[in-house]
Write a protein that holds these residues in place. Sequence first.
Motif, mmCIF file in Angstrom:
data_model
loop_
_atom_site.group_PDB
_atom_site.id
_atom_site.type_symbol
_atom_site.label_atom_id
_atom_site.label_comp_id
_atom_site.label_asym_id
_atom_site.label_seq_id
_atom_site.Cartn_x
_atom_site.Cartn_y
_atom_site.Cartn_z
ATOM 1 N N ALA A 190 23.492 -12.228 35.457
ATOM 2 C CA ALA A 190 23.879 -13.044 34.600
ATOM 3 C C ALA A 190 23.446 -12.526 33.319
ATOM 4 C CB ALA A 190 23.897 -14.589 34.767
ATOM 5 N N HIS A 191 22.234 -12.201 33.379
ATOM 6 C CA HIS A 191 21.659 -11.707 31.926
ATOM 7 C C HIS A 191 22.366 -10.688 31.075
ATOM 8 C CE1 HIS A 191 17.794 -13.321 33.621
ATOM 9 N NE2 HIS A 191 17.470 -13.414 32.402
ATOM 10 N N PHE A 192 23.035 -9.718 31.829
ATOM 11 C CA PHE A 192 23.613 -8.517 31.126
ATOM 12 C C PHE A 192 25.332 -8.813 31.375
ATOM 13 C CE2 PHE A 192 21.370 -7.237 34.701
ATOM 14 C CZ PHE A 192 22.547 -6.567 35.776
ATOM 15 N N MET A 193 25.511 -9.150 32.450
ATOM 16 C CA MET A 193 27.070 -9.483 32.633
ATOM 17 C C MET A 193 27.422 -10.557 32.003
ATOM 18 S SD MET A 193 28.093 -6.626 33.800
ATOM 19 C CE MET A 193 29.879 -6.842 33.955
ATOM 20 N N GLY A 194 26.703 -11.654 31.756
ATOM 21 C CA GLY A 194 26.932 -12.690 31.308
ATOM 22 C C GLY A 194 26.495 -12.875 29.987
ATOM 23 N N SER A 195 25.254 -13.494 29.785
ATOM 24 C CA SER A 195 24.657 -13.674 28.310
ATOM 25 C C SER A 195 23.010 -13.785 28.664
ATOM 26 C CB SER A 195 25.242 -14.847 27.475
ATOM 27 O OG SER A 195 24.524 -14.575 26.387
ATOM 28 N N PRO A 196 22.266 -13.212 27.873
ATOM 29 C CA PRO A 196 20.761 -13.647 27.683
ATOM 30 C C PRO A 196 20.507 -14.681 27.174
ATOM 31 C CG PRO A 196 21.304 -11.642 26.112
ATOM 32 C CD PRO A 196 22.531 -12.057 26.988
ATOM 33 N N LYS A 197 21.635 -15.491 26.646
ATOM 34 C CA LYS A 197 21.363 -16.603 25.995
ATOM 35 C C LYS A 197 20.908 -17.812 26.914
ATOM 36 C CE LYS A 197 23.886 -17.704 22.408
ATOM 37 N NZ LYS A 197 23.282 -17.665 21.399
ATOM 38 N N ILE A 198 21.186 -17.539 28.429
ATOM 39 C CA ILE A 198 20.574 -18.292 29.529
ATOM 40 C C ILE A 198 18.910 -18.319 29.399
ATOM 41 C CG2 ILE A 198 22.350 -17.828 30.928
ATOM 42 C CD1 ILE A 198 20.722 -16.049 32.438
ATOM 43 N N GLN A 199 18.229 -17.509 28.685
ATOM 44 C CA GLN A 199 17.063 -17.531 28.530
ATOM 45 C C GLN A 199 16.411 -18.155 27.176
ATOM 46 O OE1 GLN A 199 14.419 -16.849 30.329
ATOM 47 N NE2 GLN A 199 15.047 -15.283 31.968
ATOM 48 N N MET A 200 17.419 -18.782 26.522
ATOM 49 C CA MET A 200 16.881 -19.658 25.185
ATOM 50 C C MET A 200 15.957 -20.509 25.441
ATOM 51 S SD MET A 200 19.608 -21.297 22.718
ATOM 52 C CE MET A 200 20.509 -22.329 23.851
ATOM 53 N N ALA A 201 16.127 -21.526 26.311
ATOM 54 C CA ALA A 201 15.002 -22.308 26.443
ATOM 55 C C ALA A 201 13.539 -21.767 26.681
ATOM 56 C CB ALA A 201 15.428 -23.463 27.657
ATOM 57 N N ASN A 202 13.490 -20.676 27.435
ATOM 58 C CA ASN A 202 12.223 -20.066 27.705
ATOM 59 C C ASN A 202 11.906 -19.370 26.415
ATOM 60 O OD1 ASN A 202 11.953 -20.745 30.545
ATOM 61 N ND2 ASN A 202 12.928 -19.201 31.228
ATOM 62 N N MET A 203 12.605 -18.776 25.877
ATOM 63 C CA MET A 203 12.463 -17.709 24.346
ATOM 64 C C MET A 203 11.681 -18.773 23.486
ATOM 65 S SD MET A 203 12.895 -14.655 25.198
ATOM 66 C CE MET A 203 13.060 -13.888 23.677
ATOM 67 N N LEU A 204 12.714 -19.836 23.198
ATOM 68 C CA LEU A 204 12.056 -20.871 22.189
ATOM 69 C C LEU A 204 10.576 -21.605 22.512
ATOM 70 C CD1 LEU A 204 15.310 -22.316 21.091
ATOM 71 C CD2 LEU A 204 14.115 -20.387 20.144
ATOM 72 N N SER A 205 10.433 -21.882 23.715
ATOM 73 C CA SER A 205 9.327 -22.516 24.143
ATOM 74 C C SER A 205 8.064 -21.510 24.301
ATOM 75 C CB SER A 205 9.457 -23.377 25.335
ATOM 76 O OG SER A 205 9.795 -22.633 26.712
ATOM 77 N N LYS A 206 8.311 -20.316 24.425
ATOM 78 C CA LYS A 206 7.353 -19.462 24.802
ATOM 79 C C LYS A 206 7.664 -18.040 23.786
ATOM 80 C CE LYS A 206 6.935 -20.444 29.545
ATOM 81 N NZ LYS A 206 8.495 -21.229 29.646
ATOM 82 N N PRO A 207 7.258 -18.166 22.556
ATOM 83 C CA PRO A 207 7.586 -17.243 21.528
ATOM 84 C C PRO A 207 7.095 -15.866 21.662
ATOM 85 C CG PRO A 207 6.984 -19.295 20.569
ATOM 86 C CD PRO A 207 6.764 -19.340 21.767
ATOM 87 N N LYS A 208 6.205 -15.690 22.628
ATOM 88 C CA LYS A 208 5.453 -14.456 22.760
ATOM 89 C C LYS A 208 6.612 -13.679 23.695
ATOM 90 C CE LYS A 208 3.621 -15.838 27.328
ATOM 91 N NZ LYS A 208 2.204 -16.172 28.324
ATOM 92 N N LEU A 209 7.583 -14.092 24.246
ATOM 93 C CA LEU A 209 8.552 -13.193 24.819
ATOM 94 C C LEU A 209 9.370 -12.540 23.777
ATOM 95 C CD1 LEU A 209 9.940 -16.088 27.502
ATOM 96 C CD2 LEU A 209 8.488 -13.996 27.976
ATOM 97 N N PHE A 210 9.335 -12.976 22.591
ATOM 98 C CA PHE A 210 10.041 -12.071 21.526
ATOM 99 C C PHE A 210 9.569 -10.877 21.341
ATOM 100 C CE2 PHE A 210 12.120 -16.365 20.358
ATOM 101 C CZ PHE A 210 13.309 -16.043 20.284
ATOM 102 N N ILE A 211 8.197 -10.601 21.581
ATOM 103 C CA ILE A 211 7.516 -9.406 21.114
ATOM 104 C C ILE A 211 7.941 -8.036 22.184
ATOM 105 C CG2 ILE A 211 5.333 -7.995 21.202
ATOM 106 C CD1 ILE A 211 4.195 -10.902 20.860
ATOM 107 N N PRO A 212 8.005 -8.187 23.268
ATOM 108 C CA PRO A 212 8.908 -7.005 23.962
ATOM 109 C C PRO A 212 10.316 -7.016 23.546
ATOM 110 C CG PRO A 212 8.109 -8.767 25.395
ATOM 111 C CD PRO A 212 7.489 -8.994 24.437
ATOM 112 N N VAL A 213 10.816 -7.962 23.504
ATOM 113 C CA VAL A 213 12.625 -8.069 23.180
ATOM 114 C C VAL A 213 12.862 -7.446 21.737
ATOM 115 C CG1 VAL A 213 14.354 -9.567 22.388
ATOM 116 C CG2 VAL A 213 13.085 -9.942 24.467
#
Length: 347
Positions: free
Chosen positions: A239-262
């Motif tokens: 679902a991440h790539f055939m759907g949308s990575p927006k499913i990780q929105m809650a994790n990304m916003l609550s753990k900003p360190k995830l933005f570094i590798p992205v």
Amino acid sequence: MNMNKMSKKEFGLAILNGNASGIIIALIPAALISQLLVIMPQTEIVKTLNMMVMLSQSALPLIAAFAVGILLRFGTIESASMALATFIASGVVTTQHGQFVISGSGVILNIMLTTLMASLVTIFFHKILGQLRAVFEPLAVLVVGGGLGLVTLPIMVSIQNSIGRVVQAATTTAPLVMGILLGALFAILIVSPLSSVGIATAIGLAGVGAGAANAGIVTTSLVLAIMGMKENSWGLFIAHFMGSPKIQMANMLSKPKLFIPVLIASAISGGIASLLKMAGTPFSAGFGMSGLIGPITALNESSGSQIGMRVIITFFVIPIVLALLMKYIFVNKLHLVDTKDLKLPEI
């Protein structure tokens, strides 16, 4: 409805996760088959299918609000009342020549804000209406929650348009710099409350800029999917790539360190896409790999020799290599990212 045991963090995550779930459910049908429907003979069956997937996108505010209600442990009346309020304030419905017209998926930022406001309004009226809530709660939440959403709608549209102008400015720079900037910028947009498709469409992002933006989204999808693959089911992995990575929105916003590798991976990918002269359209720019829209559009829009090989390198080889590299560096070596940071609720 029991909100007494829910913390503020849990409440916020319910808002984010509910909206992310709604986005997947409402937008994926069109993402998966829209390109196929365009090239098929326009029979009545094909036209009906097209109508079905287009209308499913317009149901986004209804689905998102109901999903939020479920995660907040609301009852059916409360969740449905929120859905009505969010639908009204989403921007999906406009007036043309005295008639109501339903189109598009709405202003996602305002959809999220309205689900938040409608949730608080619902809790308030649930307490004061008591046994009368079955009669008056739908109207109260619709008028107050939906009314507040209508007030914030033009503000959210302005914010989204401002973001669009920033993106447009990036397209005027040198191709390589533009590719890096757009790859990183759309990586942020695709996991934010903002609509990457809406922004790309609003500014008319096309050509090499669209290709770079799309490559950034594809890479974001694979980086998040591969880094979190131990924690999520195969269905959510896909679902991440055939759907949308927006499913990780809650994790990304609550753990900003995830933005570094992205951001590192998407910037590299966007730059490479620009150098390989991958092109796209405003629609493909914001969708990534969903329904293979990005690669198929690049195949049709790009010019030059060996287009097929360039598409494979841009949208498959480079993103996968970068995703594996980010996992090795940030998960296995530096331990900056824990795979549990990317755990998703089953939907």
